[in-house]
Design a protein around this motif. Structure first.
Motif, mmCIF file in Angstrom:
data_model
loop_
_atom_site.group_PDB
_atom_site.id
_atom_site.type_symbol
_atom_site.label_atom_id
_atom_site.label_comp_id
_atom_site.label_asym_id
_atom_site.label_seq_id
_atom_site.Cartn_x
_atom_site.Cartn_y
_atom_site.Cartn_z
ATOM 1 N N SER A 1 0.798 -1.211 0.000
ATOM 2 C CA SER A 1 0.000 0.000 0.000
ATOM 3 C C SER A 1 0.832 1.264 0.000
ATOM 4 O O SER A 1 2.001 1.268 0.413
ATOM 5 C CB SER A 1 -0.898 -0.010 1.255
ATOM 6 O OG SER A 1 -1.638 1.176 1.379
ATOM 7 N N LEU A 2 0.209 2.343 -0.446
ATOM 8 C CA LEU A 2 0.705 3.690 -0.226
ATOM 9 C C LEU A 2 0.197 4.171 1.136
ATOM 10 O O LEU A 2 -0.775 3.633 1.666
ATOM 11 C CB LEU A 2 0.203 4.625 -1.332
ATOM 12 C CG LEU A 2 0.684 4.276 -2.747
ATOM 13 C CD1 LEU A 2 -0.051 5.138 -3.782
ATOM 14 C CD2 LEU A 2 2.187 4.448 -2.879
ATOM 15 N N PRO A 3 0.820 5.183 1.736
ATOM 16 C CA PRO A 3 0.329 5.691 3.022
ATOM 17 C C PRO A 3 -1.051 6.332 2.883
ATOM 18 O O PRO A 3 -1.320 7.043 1.915
ATOM 19 C CB PRO A 3 1.389 6.721 3.427
ATOM 20 C CG PRO A 3 2.141 7.044 2.190
ATOM 21 C CD PRO A 3 2.055 5.867 1.300
ATOM 22 N N TYR A 4 -1.921 6.054 3.868
ATOM 23 C CA TYR A 4 -3.249 6.666 3.858
ATOM 24 C C TYR A 4 -3.813 6.726 5.271
ATOM 25 O O TYR A 4 -3.234 6.160 6.205
ATOM 26 C CB TYR A 4 -4.197 5.948 2.899
ATOM 27 C CG TYR A 4 -4.614 4.540 3.284
ATOM 28 C CD1 TYR A 4 -5.828 4.305 3.915
ATOM 29 C CD2 TYR A 4 -3.821 3.434 2.969
ATOM 30 C CE1 TYR A 4 -6.242 3.015 4.230
ATOM 31 C CE2 TYR A 4 -4.227 2.142 3.270
ATOM 32 C CZ TYR A 4 -5.446 1.939 3.911
ATOM 33 O OH TYR A 4 -5.851 0.673 4.222
ATOM 34 N N ARG B 1 3.026 -4.070 4.662
ATOM 35 C CA ARG B 1 3.763 -4.841 5.666
ATOM 36 C C ARG B 1 5.268 -4.928 5.392
ATOM 37 O O ARG B 1 6.067 -4.910 6.327
ATOM 38 C CB ARG B 1 3.181 -6.253 5.774
ATOM 39 C CG ARG B 1 1.868 -6.308 6.526
ATOM 40 C CD ARG B 1 1.401 -7.755 6.702
ATOM 41 N NE ARG B 1 0.129 -7.799 7.422
ATOM 42 C CZ ARG B 1 -1.053 -7.645 6.861
ATOM 43 N NH1 ARG B 1 -1.123 -7.434 5.556
ATOM 44 N NH2 ARG B 1 -2.158 -7.698 7.558
ATOM 45 N N PRO B 2 5.704 -5.037 4.146
ATOM 46 C CA PRO B 2 7.159 -5.158 3.920
ATOM 47 C C PRO B 2 7.921 -3.846 4.098
ATOM 48 O O PRO B 2 9.161 -3.864 4.090
ATOM 49 C CB PRO B 2 7.253 -5.619 2.458
ATOM 50 C CG PRO B 2 5.886 -6.036 2.057
ATOM 51 C CD PRO B 2 4.954 -5.229 2.883
ATOM 52 N N ASP B 3 7.206 -2.722 4.241
ATOM 53 C CA ASP B 3 7.871 -1.410 4.221
ATOM 54 C C ASP B 3 8.417 -1.049 5.598
ATOM 55 O O ASP B 3 7.915 -0.158 6.289
ATOM 56 C CB ASP B 3 6.893 -0.340 3.728
ATOM 57 C CG ASP B 3 6.470 -0.585 2.295
ATOM 58 O OD1 ASP B 3 7.339 -0.922 1.475
ATOM 59 O OD2 ASP B 3 5.270 -0.456 1.991
ATOM 60 N N VAL B 4 9.454 -1.770 5.991
ATOM 61 C CA VAL B 4 10.082 -1.577 7.299
ATOM 62 C C VAL B 4 11.562 -1.276 7.094
ATOM 63 O O VAL B 4 12.309 -2.096 6.570
ATOM 64 C CB VAL B 4 9.927 -2.830 8.187
ATOM 65 C CG1 VAL B 4 10.581 -2.604 9.552
ATOM 66 C CG2 VAL B 4 8.457 -3.190 8.353
ATOM 67 N N SER B 5 11.960 -0.079 7.471
ATOM 68 C CA SER B 5 13.375 0.307 7.427
ATOM 69 C C SER B 5 13.558 1.478 8.367
ATOM 70 O O SER B 5 12.594 2.136 8.767
ATOM 71 C CB SER B 5 13.799 0.712 6.007
ATOM 72 O OG SER B 5 13.182 1.937 5.628
ATOM 73 N N ASP B 6 14.811 1.746 8.719
ATOM 74 C CA ASP B 6 15.080 2.913 9.552
ATOM 75 C C ASP B 6 14.691 4.197 8.828
ATOM 76 O O ASP B 6 14.183 5.135 9.443
ATOM 77 C CB ASP B 6 16.559 2.967 9.945
ATOM 78 C CG ASP B 6 16.894 1.995 11.057
ATOM 79 O OD1 ASP B 6 16.026 1.746 11.920
ATOM 80 O OD2 ASP B 6 18.015 1.472 11.082
ATOM 81 N N GLU B 7 14.907 4.248 7.545
ATOM 82 C CA GLU B 7 14.618 5.468 6.780
ATOM 83 C C GLU B 7 13.109 5.749 6.765
ATOM 84 O O GLU B 7 12.673 6.887 7.021
ATOM 85 C CB GLU B 7 15.135 5.331 5.344
ATOM 86 C CG GLU B 7 16.647 5.317 5.216
ATOM 87 C CD GLU B 7 17.293 4.005 5.655
ATOM 88 O OE1 GLU B 7 18.507 4.018 5.958
ATOM 89 O OE2 GLU B 7 16.589 2.976 5.726
ATOM 90 N N ILE B 8 12.306 4.717 6.486
ATOM 91 C CA ILE B 8 10.859 4.912 6.453
ATOM 92 C C ILE B 8 10.318 5.191 7.854
ATOM 93 O O ILE B 8 9.491 6.084 8.053
ATOM 94 C CB ILE B 8 10.168 3.679 5.849
ATOM 95 C CG1 ILE B 8 10.551 3.510 4.388
ATOM 96 C CG2 ILE B 8 8.656 3.797 5.968
ATOM 97 C CD1 ILE B 8 10.031 2.225 3.762
ATOM 98 N N GLY B 9 10.798 4.435 8.839
ATOM 99 C CA GLY B 9 10.339 4.657 10.212
ATOM 100 C C GLY B 9 10.646 6.058 10.702
ATOM 101 O O GLY B 9 9.816 6.699 11.353
ATOM 102 N N ALA B 10 11.826 6.558 10.371
ATOM 103 C CA ALA B 10 12.205 7.906 10.775
ATOM 104 C C ALA B 10 11.343 8.952 10.076
ATOM 105 O O ALA B 10 10.964 9.971 10.679
ATOM 106 C CB ALA B 10 13.684 8.150 10.482
ATOM 107 N N ALA C 1 -2.798 -2.885 -2.930
ATOM 108 C CA ALA C 1 -2.787 -4.130 -3.689
ATOM 109 C C ALA C 1 -2.499 -5.286 -2.733
ATOM 110 O O ALA C 1 -2.407 -5.102 -1.513
ATOM 111 C CB ALA C 1 -1.729 -4.072 -4.792
ATOM 112 N N LYS C 2 -2.329 -6.471 -3.299
ATOM 113 C CA LYS C 2 -2.065 -7.654 -2.486
ATOM 114 C C LYS C 2 -0.598 -8.023 -2.582
ATOM 115 O O LYS C 2 -0.054 -8.160 -3.679
ATOM 116 C CB LYS C 2 -2.955 -8.805 -2.946
ATOM 117 C CG LYS C 2 -2.819 -10.033 -2.069
ATOM 118 C CD LYS C 2 -3.970 -10.982 -2.250
ATOM 119 C CE LYS C 2 -3.774 -12.214 -1.364
ATOM 120 N NZ LYS C 2 -3.623 -11.860 0.058
ATOM 121 N N GLN C 3 0.022 -8.211 -1.433
ATOM 122 C CA GLN C 3 1.442 -8.544 -1.403
ATOM 123 C C GLN C 3 1.686 -9.973 -1.896
ATOM 124 O O GLN C 3 2.510 -10.198 -2.778
ATOM 125 C CB GLN C 3 1.970 -8.396 0.027
ATOM 126 C CG GLN C 3 3.421 -8.774 0.188
ATOM 127 C CD GLN C 3 3.827 -8.882 1.646
ATOM 128 O OE1 GLN C 3 3.052 -8.576 2.547
ATOM 129 N NE2 GLN C 3 5.038 -9.348 1.884
#
Length: 377
Positions: free
Chosen positions: A176-179, A247-256, A348-350
C-alpha cells in the motif's frame, strides 16, 4: 521532566504466563493537551512499531532538552497477544486465534457507557463539559471487569486513550501507499498531518461500523451533543488510524520519516516546544470511507497487476488479472479485474495467491458506494 516507563500486566490465561504492555509517558501530569500514540494493534503490522521506535528517539532528545510541554504516551506495541501468534514462522496478528475476532473491532461504545452518567452534570461551559464527560468515561471504564486477557487489554488501552486530545492508532495495509482513516468530525483539523505524512488517500466517516479503536474517541462527542443539545459539547478528541504503507515497508529510513510527521504534529499542537517545517503540498483531499471501493477476487488462482499504486483510474479500467492455473483451456485462464469507480488505486495484495472473495485492491473514490460496515474485516 524524565520519561516514565510503565509495565501493565494483562490477565493471565495459563499458569506461569503473563503478558505485559509498556507505556512510555513523557510530561506526566503536565497541564494542557495530551497525545496517545499506539503501534501494531494488528500485531503483524511491523511498520507501526518502526515508526513508534523512531518517534521515541525524537521524544527522548526533546525530553532531555526540556521541550516537552504536554503529556505524550507512546505504546510501542499495543498487542502482546497477537505478537505471540506465530504459525510456521509467519506472524498472524490481525485476528485473535482464540476466537475473539479482529483485534481492531468491537471496542467500547463510550457513548452508551457514559450517556446516563451525565444526567444533571453538564452545564453551559464547553470546556467544563469536556472535563465532566472525560471523568464520566473514566468512571465507566473503571467499572469494567475483564474476564479474559483480551478484555484486560481493551480496558487498559481505552482507559489511557480516552484521556487524550489526540489519538493515533498506527497500522499498515498489505501492499500500500500511506493513507488515513479519520472521523469526518476531525476534518479539516487534521489536514496538516495528512500533508506532512504524505497521505495518498484520506477516508472519513463518523461511524464506519465495527467499533474500530480510533472511533471510540471521536464518536461520543457528536453523539452526546445530539443527546444533550442544550449543553455545549465540542469535538474534543482528534483520533485517526494511520496506515503506514504495506507490511514489507520496514526500514530505519521509512520509520524515521513517519516519526518525523508525528513529531511535527506534536510540535504544531504545542505538546513539544519548537517550530515545525513548512507543510508540503497535500497529495489528496479527504473523501468518504463509503466511497472507497474494496475490490475482491472473483475466483481462485493468482493475480498480476497492470497498474502501479498511485495510478488514477476510471470506472471499468483494468487494474489486475486473475489467472486460473487449473483452466483446461489455458487461453481462457485470464479474468480481468477492473475498477468499479473513478479514483486512486492505492492498495494491492502482497502475496499474489488468492481465493474467491479475497481483497486484491482498493480504490479511493469520491462517489458513495455502500452503507453499513465500511471496513474489511
Amino acid at each position: 521532566m524524565a520519561r516514565q516507563t510503565e509495565r501493565h500486566p494483562l490477565i493471565s490465561e495459563a499458569p506461569g504466563t503473563q503478558r505485559t504492555v509498556i507505556f512510555h509517558r513523557y510530561g506526566a501530569g503536565t497541564p494542557g493537551k495530551k497525545a496517545y500514540i499506539q503501534a501494531a494493534l494488528h500485531a503483524d503490522e511491523t511498520p507501526a512499531m518502526a515508526a513508534a521506535h523512531h518517534l521515541l528517539q525524537k521524544l527522548e532528545d526533546a525530553d532531555k532538552k526540556g521541550l516537552i510541554k504536554g503529556e505524550i504516551v507512546v505504546v510501542p506495541y499495543a498487542n502482546p497477544i497477537g505478537l505471540d501468534q506465530f504459525s510456521s514462522d509467519v506472524l498472524l496478528g490481525r485476528l485473535h486465534t482464540g476466537g475473539e475476532g479482529n483485534f481492531n473491532r468491537s471496542w467500547y461504545d463510550l457513548t452508551e457507557m457514559t450517556k446516563d452518567r451525565l444526567q444533571g452534570r453538564l452545564g453551559k461551559d464547553a470546556a467544563e463539559n469536556v472535563d465532566i464527560i472525560r471523568s464520566a468515561m473514566q468512571e465507566a471504564i473503571n467499572e469494567v471487569v475483564p474476564v479474559s486477557e483480551f478484555d484486560s487489554l481493551r480496558k487498559l488501552l481505552v482507559g489511557e486513550a480516552a484521556k487524550a486530545d489526540f489519538v493515533f492508532d498506527l497500522h499498515c495495509d498489505d501492499d500500500s501507499l500511506p493513507y488515513l482513516y479519520i472521523s469526518s468530525l476531525n476534518w479539516p483539523d487534521c489536514q496538516d498531518f495528512a500533508a506532512d505524512f504524505g497521505s495518498y488517500a484520506v477516508m472519513m466517516a463518523e461511524n464506519s461500523g465495527g467499533n474500530s479503536f480510533d472511533e471510540v474517541y471521536t464518536r461520543p462527542w457528536a453523539e452526546l451533543g445530539r443527546l444533550y443539545p442544550d449543553h455545549p459539547i465540542p469535538q474534543a478528541t482528534m483520533s485517526m488510524t494511520v496506515e503506514l504503507r504495506g507490511r514489507p515497508d520496514v526500514s530505519d529510513e521509512i520509520g524515521a520519516k513517519d516519526a518525523t510527521a508525528l513529531f511535527n504534529f506534536l510540535v504544531r499542537r504545542g505538546l513539544v516546544e519548537g517550530s515545525a517545517p513548512p507543510l508540503p503540498k497535500a497529495l489528496c483531499d479527504a473523501t468518504g470511507t463509503n466511497a472507497c471501493e474494496i475490490i475482491t477476487s472473483p475466483g481462485a488462482g493468482f493475480v498480476t497487476y497492470c497498474l502501479e499504486l498511485g495510478s488514477v483510474v476510471k470506472k471499468g479500467q483494468q487494474i489486475a488479472t486473475l489467472i486460473d492455473p487449473t483452466a483446461e483451456d489455458p487461453t481462457e485462464a485470464r479474468t480481468p479485474i477492473c475498477a468499479g469507480t473513478d479514483g486512486i488505486f492505492f492498495t494491492a495484495k502482497q502475496h499474489k495467491a488468492v481465493k474467491p472473495g479475497m481483497v486484491v485492491a482498493k480504490v479511493a473514490g469520491t462517489v458513495a458506494l455502500k452503507d453499513g460496515l465500511l471496513l474489511e474485516d
